[in-house]
Design an enzyme around this catalytic site. Structure first.
Site, short mmCIF file in Angstrom:
data_model
loop_
_atom_site.label_atom_id
_atom_site.label_comp_id
_atom_site.label_asym_id
_atom_site.label_seq_id
_atom_site.Cartn_x
_atom_site.Cartn_y
_atom_site.Cartn_z
N ASN A 161 1.19 -1.06 -0.27
CA ASN A 161 -0.22 0.05 0.36
C ASN A 161 0.89 1.20 0.12
O ASN A 161 0.70 2.19 -0.49
CB ASN A 161 -1.00 0.24 0.89
CG ASN A 161 0.02 0.42 2.57
OD1 ASN A 161 0.76 -0.75 2.94
ND2 ASN A 161 -1.01 0.09 3.25
N GLU A 260 3.58 -4.61 12.20
CA GLU A 260 2.31 -3.17 12.07
C GLU A 260 0.99 -3.75 11.34
O GLU A 260 1.39 -4.09 10.18
CB GLU A 260 3.26 -1.98 11.10
CG GLU A 260 4.23 -1.75 12.39
CD GLU A 260 4.89 -0.31 11.43
OE1 GLU A 260 5.31 -0.15 10.37
OE2 GLU A 260 5.75 0.65 12.60
P1 NAD Z 1 -0.79 -8.74 3.56
O1 NAD Z 1 -0.34 -9.29 4.37
O2 NAD Z 1 -0.98 -9.72 1.84
O3 NAD Z 1 1.55 -8.87 2.59
C1 NAD Z 1 2.17 -7.78 3.57
C2 NAD Z 1 3.66 -8.91 2.68
O4 NAD Z 1 4.20 -10.37 3.73
C3 NAD Z 1 3.69 -9.28 1.26
O5 NAD Z 1 5.15 -8.72 0.98
C4 NAD Z 1 3.12 -10.58 0.77
O6 NAD Z 1 4.16 -11.13 -0.13
C5 NAD Z 1 4.33 -11.09 2.06
N1 NAD Z 1 3.06 -12.48 2.70
C6 NAD Z 1 2.23 -13.31 2.66
N2 NAD Z 1 2.07 -14.21 3.43
C7 NAD Z 1 3.49 -14.21 4.19
C8 NAD Z 1 3.69 -15.42 4.65
N3 NAD Z 1 3.74 -16.69 4.37
N4 NAD Z 1 5.49 -15.76 4.89
C9 NAD Z 1 5.61 -14.80 4.86
N5 NAD Z 1 6.00 -13.47 3.71
C10 NAD Z 1 3.71 -13.62 3.88
O7 NAD Z 1 -0.56 -7.23 3.01
P2 NAD Z 1 -0.86 -6.80 1.94
O8 NAD Z 1 -2.21 -6.74 1.54
O9 NAD Z 1 0.28 -6.26 1.48
O10 NAD Z 1 -1.20 -5.29 2.57
C11 NAD Z 1 -3.06 -4.53 3.57
C12 NAD Z 1 -2.47 -5.14 4.60
O11 NAD Z 1 -0.74 -4.17 5.18
C13 NAD Z 1 -3.64 -4.11 5.39
O12 NAD Z 1 -4.31 -5.51 6.60
C14 NAD Z 1 -3.57 -2.71 6.04
O13 NAD Z 1 -3.67 -2.66 7.19
C15 NAD Z 1 -2.05 -3.82 6.18
N6 NAD Z 1 -0.53 -2.22 7.06
C16 NAD Z 1 -0.67 -2.17 8.20
C17 NAD Z 1 0.67 -0.88 8.33
C18 NAD Z 1 0.39 -0.65 9.37
O14 NAD Z 1 1.58 0.01 10.07
N7 NAD Z 1 0.08 -0.96 10.83
C19 NAD Z 1 0.61 0.05 7.33
C20 NAD Z 1 0.68 -0.85 5.83
C21 NAD Z 1 -0.33 -1.86 6.02
O1 6OD Z 2 4.03 7.49 8.49
C1 6OD Z 2 4.58 6.47 8.71
O2 6OD Z 2 5.49 6.50 9.38
C2 6OD Z 2 3.69 4.87 8.48
N1 6OD Z 2 4.70 3.42 8.89
C3 6OD Z 2 2.83 5.06 7.65
C4 6OD Z 2 1.83 3.24 7.60
C5 6OD Z 2 0.50 2.98 6.57
C6 6OD Z 2 0.19 2.30 6.64
O3 6OD Z 2 -0.89 2.42 6.05
#
Ligand code: NAD
Ligand code: 6OD
Length: 492
Positions: A161, A260
């Site tokens: 994202n 995160e």
């Molecule tokens: P995702 O969990 O599908 O994938 C994230 C990464 O993990 C990718 O690189 C993917 O290839 C890898 N991955 C997937 N399964 C794995 C496994 N079993 N072992 C190792 N690696 C694995 O997430 P996404 O769809 O890329 O991102 C969206 C999600 O991320 C949303 O839920 C969003 O809220 C969350 N997010 C959270 C934050 C935060 O700071 N809290 C920031 C950005 C995104």
């Molecule tokens: O602003 C940041 O430092 C940060 N880690 C944002 C992440 C956003 C999630 O989608």
């Protein structure tokens, strides 16, 4: 709209031990704007992941391991210089992979890519340990001090994202602390990751310090990396479910983790709020990046006396948002990340109707009459009328959707805000200072914004509770996670 992708991105390779490595097995990098293939991506197999981890281990005791923190900081600033020099290429990469507005890629993604590296390079130089002087009952005097050391090899698993922002948010502190790393970007966003590897190469960072492996999660590079015994710690940003799978993978090695994860964040608008600022703020917090920011507000609670007026204003403001090509003047939303993700968001739009929602606006796919009709676009969508236990109010959709509900009392809205398995972020809109502080501290989340959203000072703690994560990164919290301390006790 036609993209001219930088030549470096016509074929996306891994970066291992200072060399760009092609593999036999490729997958397609597809543009979500129109569904066309942008470039082949060379998927790393377990053997290449192993080479990357071994290279990272060796680099710990090479020139990198012998550098002072000032020298490492200079290196990180040099990488930031390269990103600044190749700014437009990074913007093109982010836009091509994600379909987001060019202006956003410039002002947020690439800007923060630079800022993350520079901020942590500078913070690392002033990181300090503890110091205590002690006198025992025997009269013996002691001096205790701590030294910071790198954790070792960091595996960094990143989401799609905010690709460059996420990678540099982890690389900056991990590297300034003297660690080495293997980064696996999302399979959806391999381009800026490949450019970032080029920036490390061009800046002269020693081989093995920063390695990049492309691929998927389960059964691919992600799983191979998190299960690798040569990895000392895993920093992961992504879905909560993926976090749970990674936790199991690292359990046997009792590795350090920083997670995160997802969110189902709430914005609360009190009747005394600056009305126009609150409408503008909630539109931004709900629909920025097509709702694909973990911090977006998918639940909006509005005090009853202004509820109808607020919903009407949100509808008008949302319908005026421009959805379109990333480089169209005034565009606010581009496409979603992929067709698969669009279908997931649309399935929640259908579910919301089944669950009894009134669709205030949106709920479908915009039509353009050109090749964007093959893209992954979704209209910004507002629902009202759902029960608090509806799945659309409880589950993270991660798209341009929000549900607006009325509330009557402060204690009631705090209870409803906290009634979720997630605990990442929240917003409070009010002009009553005492209420702003009283309410914010009762949210069970890691980050609260009052009368704003997403404003960041990189020295502040960032992270979530419950299903939203483990630990905090940002400022000294990142430096603490990415370093091991040894306490030295001296009899004096
Ligand atoms: P995702 O969990 O599908 O994938 C994230 C990464 O993990 C990718 O690189 C993917 O290839 C890898 N991955 C997937 N399964 C794995 C496994 N079993 N072992 C190792 N690696 C694995 O997430 P996404 O769809 O890329 O991102 C969206 C999600 O991320 C949303 O839920 C969003 O809220 C969350 N997010 C959270 C934050 C935060 O700071 N809290 C920031 C950005 C995104
Ligand atoms: O602003 C940041 O430092 C940060 N880690 C944002 C992440 C956003 C999630 O989608």
């Amino acid at each position: 709209m036609s993209f001219s992708l930088p030549p470096a991105l016509s074929s996306l390779r891994n970066y291992v031990d200072g060399e760009f490595v092609a593999t036999d097995k490729c997958f397609d990098n597809v543009s979500p704007l129109h569904g066309k293939v942008l470039a082949p991506v060379h998927e790393a197999d377990a053997a290449l992941v192993d080479r990357a981890v071994q290279a990272a281990r060796q680099a710990l005791s090479g020139p990198w391991g012998r550098m002072s923190v000032e020298e490492r900081a200079k290196m990180l600033h040099r990488v930031a210089d390269v990103i600044e020099r190749r700014f437009d290429e990074f913007v093109a990469a982010e836009v091509a992979d994600t379909g987001r507005p060019v202006e956003q890629a410039r002002a947020l993604d690439v800007y923060r890519g630079v800022a993350n590296l520079r901020t942590f390079a500078d913070l690392g130089k002033v990181a300090h340990g503890d110091y205590f002087e002690t006198r025992l009952a025997s009269g013996q005097n002691l001096m205790n001090y701590t030294v910071r050391k790198p954790l070792g090899v960091i595996a960094s698993i990143c989401p799609w994202n905010l690709p460059l922002l996420s990678m540099t948010w982890k690389a900056g502190p991990a590297l300034i602390c003297g660690n080495t790393m293997v980064v696996k970007p999302s399979e959806e966003t391999p381009s800026s990751a490949t450019l970032l590897a080029e920036a490390f190469h061009e800046a002269g960072v020693p081989p093995g310090v920063f390695n990049l492996v492309h691929g998927f999660g389960p059964g691919s590079a992600g799983e191979a990396l998190t299960r690798h015994p040569g990895v000392d710690a895993v920093t992961f940003t992504g879905e909560s479910r993926t976090g749970a799978a990674i936790m199991k993978a690292v359990a046997d090695g009792v590795k350090d983790i920083s997670f995160e994860l997802g969110g189902k964040n709430a914005a609360v608008v009190f009747a005394d709020a600056d009305f126009d600022a609150a409408v503008e703020g909630v539109v931004r917090s709900s629909f920025s990046n097509s709702g694909q920011v973990c911090l977006c507000s998918e639940r909006v609670y509005v005090e009853r006396p202004i509820f109808d007026k607020f919903v009407a204003a949100m509808k008008a403001r949302t319908e005026a948002l421009k959805v379109g090509w990333p480089d169209e003047p005034g565009v606010f939303m581009g496409s979603l990340i992929s067709h698969e993700h669009r279908d997931k968001v649309l399935s929640y739009c259908a579910l919301a109707v089944q669950e009894g929602a009134t669709v205030v606006t949106g709920g479908g796919v915009p039509t353009f009459g050109d090749e964007r009709d093959n893209g992954a676009f979704v209209q910004p969508t507002i629902w009202t009328g759902l029960a608090d236990d509806a799945r659309c109010v409880r589950e993270e959709v991660f798209g341009p959707v929000c549900h607006i509900a009325p509330f009557d009392r402060e204690d009631e809205v705090i209870r409803r805000v906290n009634d979720t398995p997630y605990g990442l972020a929240g917003c409070v809109w009010t002009t009553n200072l005492s209420r702003a502080h009283r309410v914010s501290r009762q949210f069970h989340v890691g980050i609260v914004w009052i009368n704003t959203w997403f404003s960041r000072d990189l020295r502040t703690p960032f992270g979530g509770s419950k299903l939203s994560g483990i630990g905090r990164e940002g400022g000294r919290h990142s430096l603490d996670f990415y370093s091991e301390t040894t306490n030295i006790c001296v009899a004096i």
